[in-house]
Design a protein around this motif. Sequence first.
Motif, short mmCIF file in Angstrom:
data_model
loop_
_atom_site.label_atom_id
_atom_site.label_comp_id
_atom_site.label_asym_id
_atom_site.label_seq_id
_atom_site.Cartn_x
_atom_site.Cartn_y
_atom_site.Cartn_z
N THR A 154 -9.56 36.47 81.62
CA THR A 154 -10.09 35.90 80.38
C THR A 154 -9.22 36.27 79.18
OG1 THR A 154 -11.54 37.84 80.15
CG2 THR A 154 -12.47 35.89 81.22
N HIS A 155 -8.76 37.52 79.14
CA HIS A 155 -7.92 37.94 78.02
C HIS A 155 -6.55 37.27 78.07
CE1 HIS A 155 -11.03 40.93 77.45
NE2 HIS A 155 -10.42 41.40 76.38
N LEU A 156 -6.00 37.08 79.27
CA LEU A 156 -4.70 36.43 79.39
C LEU A 156 -4.77 34.98 78.92
CD1 LEU A 156 -1.77 36.71 80.27
CD2 LEU A 156 -2.47 36.04 82.59
N ALA A 157 -5.85 34.29 79.30
CA ALA A 157 -6.02 32.90 78.86
C ALA A 157 -6.11 32.82 77.33
CB ALA A 157 -7.26 32.30 79.51
N ALA A 158 -6.88 33.73 76.74
CA ALA A 158 -7.01 33.74 75.28
C ALA A 158 -5.69 34.11 74.62
CB ALA A 158 -8.10 34.72 74.87
N LEU A 159 -4.93 35.03 75.22
CA LEU A 159 -3.63 35.41 74.67
C LEU A 159 -2.65 34.25 74.66
CD1 LEU A 159 -2.93 39.00 76.09
CD2 LEU A 159 -3.03 38.33 73.69
N ILE A 160 -2.67 33.46 75.71
CA ILE A 160 -1.78 32.29 75.77
C ILE A 160 -2.11 31.32 74.65
CG2 ILE A 160 -1.14 30.28 77.15
CD1 ILE A 160 -1.51 32.02 79.65
N SER A 161 -3.40 31.06 74.46
CA SER A 161 -3.81 30.15 73.39
C SER A 161 -3.41 30.70 72.02
CB SER A 161 -5.33 29.95 73.44
OG SER A 161 -5.73 29.41 74.68
N ALA A 162 -3.64 32.01 71.80
CA ALA A 162 -3.30 32.61 70.52
C ALA A 162 -1.80 32.61 70.27
CB ALA A 162 -3.83 34.05 70.46
N THR A 163 -1.01 32.77 71.34
CA THR A 163 0.44 32.74 71.20
C THR A 163 0.93 31.38 70.73
OG1 THR A 163 0.69 34.41 72.95
CG2 THR A 163 2.63 33.08 72.41
N PHE A 164 0.36 30.32 71.30
CA PHE A 164 0.75 28.98 70.86
C PHE A 164 0.30 28.71 69.43
CE2 PHE A 164 1.37 28.12 75.41
CZ PHE A 164 2.54 27.38 75.36
N LEU A 165 -0.85 29.25 69.05
CA LEU A 165 -1.28 29.12 67.66
C LEU A 165 -0.27 29.77 66.72
CD1 LEU A 165 -5.14 29.84 67.77
CD2 LEU A 165 -4.03 27.67 67.26
N GLY A 188 -2.08 33.75 60.66
CA GLY A 188 -2.84 34.95 60.34
C GLY A 188 -3.99 35.17 61.31
N PHE A 189 -4.66 34.08 61.67
CA PHE A 189 -5.74 34.16 62.64
C PHE A 189 -5.19 34.57 64.01
CE2 PHE A 189 -8.12 31.98 66.03
CZ PHE A 189 -9.38 32.50 65.84
N ALA A 190 -4.05 33.96 64.39
CA ALA A 190 -3.48 34.24 65.71
C ALA A 190 -3.03 35.69 65.84
CB ALA A 190 -2.31 33.29 65.97
N VAL A 191 -2.45 36.24 64.77
CA VAL A 191 -1.95 37.62 64.81
C VAL A 191 -3.09 38.60 65.09
CG1 VAL A 191 -1.01 39.48 63.38
CG2 VAL A 191 0.09 37.25 63.40
N THR A 192 -4.17 38.49 64.31
CA THR A 192 -5.29 39.42 64.51
C THR A 192 -5.93 39.22 65.88
OG1 THR A 192 -6.74 37.85 63.37
CG2 THR A 192 -5.80 39.61 62.06
N LEU A 193 -5.97 37.98 66.35
CA LEU A 193 -6.58 37.73 67.65
C LEU A 193 -5.75 38.33 68.77
CD1 LEU A 193 -8.88 36.42 69.17
CD2 LEU A 193 -7.59 34.27 69.21
#
Length: 534
Positions: A474-485, A495-500
């Motif tokens: 679950t964390h890896l999937a969210a990390l991939i999404s945040a990285t693309f953001l 700014g949202f992606a960095v904190t996430l």
Amino acid sequence: MTKRVRTRLLIILGVTALSIALFAGFPPSRAKMGEKIKLGLDLRGGTHLVLEVVTDDAIRAETDQAIESLRQLLARENIVFRQLTRSQNNELKAVGVDPAKDTDFRRILSERMTEWDLVSTAGEVPNTYTLRLKPQQDQTFREQSVDQAMNTIRNRIDQLGVGEVVIQKHGGPGQNEILVQLPGMDDPARVKNIMQSTALLELKLVESGPFPNQAAAAQAHGGVIPANLEVLPSVERDLPSSQEGSFYVVQRVASISGRDLKGAYPSRDQNGRPAVSFNLSADGAQRFGRVTEENVGKMLAIVLDGRIQSAPRINSRITDSGIITGGPTGFAPQAAQDLALVLRSGALPASIKYLQEQVVGPSLGADSIRAGLLAAAVALVSVVVFMLFYYRLSGVNATVAMILNLLILLGAMAYFGATLTLPGIAGIILTIGVGIDSNVLIFERIREELHAGKTAVSAVITSFSRVFITLVDTHLAALISATFLFLFGTGPVKGFAVTLVIGLISNMFTAVFVSRTLFEWVLSRKDRAEAISI
């Protein structure tokens, strides 16, 4: 307490102390926290600008430079021609080339003009050649002009002492846009003027003038200005009143340009009035010396951003320096400093225009901080109350892990110099939810193991082992999404992606390492070894 649990607790305490020291200093204080946590434009207040680089200007400049280079090559080979002119932004024409030198001319094109395609040999005048910039080279020059504009703008703003500035590309491919954010800037008008000033310094030989208007300038040349000349307005303020607002006919291709500048600084003219002096590079000085030596007695126009600042007469050979005067009263001191600054930091390769401007006042930023902190506090309290009510004393475990998660998040942001924005606060609130979600997965698994008849120690060990893979997924999937953001988003989204991203990584540590350690510490006590409040 076992040695293993003691070691893990010491690690947790060390990480906690380090995180607090990173974002709040040691000893911790609110003032140090304000210094270490960088606030974004929406929280601190400032100016948000979206600029567009007019890349056609850069292409025109490249074409003009190619014309001058070709002129020198043809002169060196003794190839006679009638005229070299720019017909379009990315197109030039060589008119009336000597037919006897056709082979030599084509050889020069193939060997020295490799960035240009020969697209036509027809024209009103025999032996007219049309060259066009290759599409790939055209695109490269446009991209380079945007990159150079970003560097130039950054140099100019850095010399103003504006901190924590965001300057990055904006928009999709081919849009040639730049995003500029100036947190805490209390004089955006001055920064805009400094950024927008192309500061393209050119020294051009004067053919004739001054004239009262453009029509008179054209009339002096038979009604049509030749292609190798152009009419430029003068802003000289020391002319007689009858010549104010005058025009000059000058060479289209500059003898010396801002690219040849080595330095610029505020100075004084011969009458002690504020002015700006400049020095030329070695190559520029050599060419300037040759041009002035060959044109003694003629006028030389000092052109800044398409306007003639002054047109002094060449009395002798000049090499490596010059001065820009500001009329009978000179420049204002601030104007002289700003002009020297933009000349020193380099000319923009093309003009820019403003597409968007937003100004956030300090009071609005403070309101955003209060609203964001209130939302985070409400979220935190609500989650804590729920966890204590639903999971009893195990809710304390989840609360400690969640608070440590936030401390690590803030410490990491301070260490990496990440900027906290309003969307970043939303990312922090989301991190709270993700952290509690991880604890819920673990706690529910422990309940299932206890209902299956296992002891508390066995239930904790088994639950953490089996839930670990689920948490990683679950964390890896969210990390991939945040990285693309982060990679493709603009400032607020980043700014949202960095904190996430930071929150997700720290949550894996707190959910798996911290929470398990707290359970093992409780269960290591003899009187609680066989019971757990969950």
